[in-house]
Structures are given as structure tokens and as C-alpha cells.
Design an enzyme around this catalytic site. Structure first.
Site, PDB file in Angstrom:
ATOM      1  N   LYS A   1      -2.084   6.509 -14.995  1.00 20.87           N
ATOM      2  CA  LYS A   1      -3.517   7.043 -14.782  1.00 20.87           C
ATOM      3  C   LYS A   1      -3.252   8.576 -14.965  1.00 20.87           C
ATOM      4  CE  LYS A   1      -5.181   3.794 -11.279  1.00 20.87           C
ATOM      5  NZ  LYS A   1      -5.486   3.596  -9.813  1.00 20.87           N
TER       6      LYS A   1
ATOM      7  N   SER B   1     -12.402   4.649  -5.952  1.00 18.05           N
ATOM      8  CA  SER B   1     -12.298   5.894  -6.449  1.00 18.05           C
ATOM      9  C   SER B   1     -13.101   6.095  -7.911  1.00 18.05           C
ATOM     10  CB  SER B   1     -10.845   6.442  -6.535  1.00 18.05           C
ATOM     11  OG  SER B   1     -10.316   6.372  -5.262  1.00 18.05           O
TER      12      SER B   1
HETATM   13  P1  ADP Z   1      -8.715   2.702  -6.177  1.00 18.13           P
HETATM   14  O1  ADP Z   1      -8.607   3.594  -7.194  1.00 18.13           O
HETATM   15  O2  ADP Z   1      -9.309   1.414  -6.771  1.00 18.13           O
HETATM   16  O3  ADP Z   1      -9.769   3.001  -5.335  1.00 18.13           O
HETATM   17  P2  ADP Z   1      -6.276   2.850  -4.804  1.00 18.13           P
HETATM   18  O4  ADP Z   1      -4.848   2.620  -5.699  1.00 18.13           O
HETATM   19  O5  ADP Z   1      -6.753   4.469  -4.533  1.00 18.13           O
HETATM   20  O6  ADP Z   1      -7.347   2.067  -5.587  1.00 18.13           O
HETATM   21  O7  ADP Z   1      -6.346   1.989  -3.492  1.00 18.13           O
HETATM   22  C1  ADP Z   1      -5.322   1.903  -2.601  1.00 18.13           C
HETATM   23  C2  ADP Z   1      -5.592   0.558  -1.727  1.00 18.13           C
HETATM   24  O8  ADP Z   1      -6.618   0.823  -0.986  1.00 18.13           O
HETATM   25  C3  ADP Z   1      -5.544  -0.580  -2.372  1.00 18.13           C
HETATM   26  O9  ADP Z   1      -4.932  -1.588  -1.630  1.00 18.13           O
HETATM   27  C4  ADP Z   1      -7.116  -1.260  -2.379  1.00 18.13           C
HETATM   28  O10 ADP Z   1      -7.237  -2.462  -2.687  1.00 18.13           O
HETATM   29  C5  ADP Z   1      -7.615  -0.456  -1.306  1.00 18.13           C
HETATM   30  N1  ADP Z   1      -8.995  -0.061  -1.432  1.00 18.13           N
HETATM   31  C6  ADP Z   1      -9.634   0.752  -2.561  1.00 18.13           C
HETATM   32  N2  ADP Z   1     -10.789   0.884  -2.106  1.00 18.13           N
HETATM   33  C7  ADP Z   1     -11.311   0.080  -0.962  1.00 18.13           C
HETATM   34  C8  ADP Z   1     -12.211  -0.334  -0.451  1.00 18.13           C
HETATM   35  N3  ADP Z   1     -13.830   0.024  -0.896  1.00 18.13           N
HETATM   36  N4  ADP Z   1     -12.256  -1.258   0.476  1.00 18.13           N
HETATM   37  C9  ADP Z   1     -11.101  -1.637   0.851  1.00 18.13           C
HETATM   38  N5  ADP Z   1     -10.006  -1.460   0.380  1.00 18.13           N
HETATM   39  C10 ADP Z   1     -10.145  -0.601  -0.440  1.00 18.13           C
END
Ligand code: ADP
Length: 166
Positions: free
Chosen positions: A41, A128
Site C-alpha cells: 500500500k 480507512s
Molecule cells: P482498513 O485500512 O481496512 O481500515 P486496517 O488494516 O487499518 O484496515 O485495520 C486494522 C484492523 O482493524 C483490522 O482487523 C480490521 O478488520 C479492523 N477494522 C478496520 N475498520 C474497522 C471497523 N470499521 N470496525 C471494526 N474493525 C475494523
């Protein structure tokens, strides 16, 4: 002392992440949030910026520590003396990937378990990347991002919009 690790890219940390952080911090003695380097990424915020944004939104939670790493998660957990990884589970899409990662991590470090906290319904579709997409259209972000970081996010979006480097 029960130490859990919550890994992710947090680019940037959202209200969905923060909800998981608060819930996990109330279950474990210590929660280490680890911003992981993801070679696939190209991030909007640098590793250090992401760490700083998370520190800012979690400063009222005493048992949270924020760190970053480019290690293999299973090795990082071993080094930190943790045997639990916390993950948030959103609607559908997360399951296959997370299940695979949990099995792989356990294969590499058999003492390591992954604990899933289901997303709160209002954050079920929040990621995100969705926030970054919305940010381009002047949408009110207060339901999606912790208020302390919205100005940083908007400033970065504007810099990118004007063709500058993030
Ligand atoms: P993303 O970029 O998809 O938001 P990350 O790699 O930053 O994901 O996410 C880290 C962790 O937080 C992962 O386990 C992901 O499933 C979880 N996560 C991300 N967004 C949420 C949300 N809205 N609710 C619950 N868990 C989340």
C-alpha cells in the site's frame, strides 16, 4: 499480565478502529496498537504520522501503547511477550482474509491466538480507504473519524488535491 496486540495500517485511524481499541483495552491489562508496514500500500500518512494520530486519539486510555513495526506479526508478538492478537471483524469481506492470517500466524507461532471483536453496526462498512474516498467530496467526516484528527486529515487531502506530495 495479559498483553494483546492490535495490528493494522491505520491510514488513518478511524472511529471504527477506535471503537475496537476501547473495547479491547477494557478486556486486557495492556493493549499495544502496532502500525504495520505494508509494502503493497502507498499510505496517505507516514508511519510516524499514523503513530502520532493514534497516540492523540487514545491519550485518555491509560493501558494503551502505540508502536510501529516492519517485522512479521508473529515474531513481533513473541518479542512483546503477547499471545493474543486482536482484530476487528466487519461485514463479510474481512472474514476470509482474517481467518487465513490467524491460521498462518498460529502456524508460525503456535502460542499465538487471534481474537475477533465484531464491528459495532454503525462502523460495519467503515474503512480507512472509504474515508479517503469520501474526503475528496467535502463530506462531513465526524461520524467516521475521531474529531481530534479531522483537521489533519483535511489538510492532507487538500495538499494531495493541489498536487503536492502527501
Ligand atoms: P482498513 O485500512 O481496512 O481500515 P486496517 O488494516 O487499518 O484496515 O485495520 C486494522 C484492523 O482493524 C483490522 O482487523 C480490521 O478488520 C479492523 N477494522 C478496520 N475498520 C474497522 C471497523 N470499521 N470496525 C471494526 N474493525 C475494523
Amino acid at each position: 499480565m495479559k498483553i494483546a496486540i492490535y495490528p493494522g495500517s491505520f491510514d488513518p485511524v478511524t472511529s471504527g478502529h477506535l471503537n475496537i481499541i476501547r473495547r479491547a483495552a477494557s478486556i486486557f491489562d495492556k493493549l499495544i496498537i502496532c502500525v504495520m508496514v505494508n509494502a503493497g500500500k502507498s499510505p496517505m500518512f507516514t508511519l510516524d504520522e499514523r503513530v502520532e494520530l493514534i497516540r492523540r486519539v487514545t491519550e485518555d486510555i491509560p493501558n494503551v501503547e502505540v508502536d510501529s513495526s516492519n517485522e512479521l506479526l508473529a515474531d513481533y508478538a513473541r518479542r512483546k511477550g503477547s499471545c493474543v492478537i486482536v482484530k476487528g471483524l466487519r461485514a463479510g469481506s474481512d472474514f476470509e482474509n482474517e481467518f487465513q492470517m490467524a491460521l498462518i500466524n498460529r502456524k508460525i507461532n503456535p502460542e499465538l491466538d487471534t481474537m475477533f471483536l465484531t464491528s459495532e453496526h454503525q462502523y460495519m462498512y467503515l474503512s480507512s480507504s472509504a474515508v479517503k474516498e469520501l474526503g475528496r467530496y467535502n463530506v462531513d467526516l465526524s461520524d467516521f473519524l475521531p474529531e481530534q484528527i479531522i483537521p489533519d486529515f483535511q489538510k492532507r487531502i487538500n495538499t494531495i488535491r493541489q498536487g503536492g506530495n502527501p
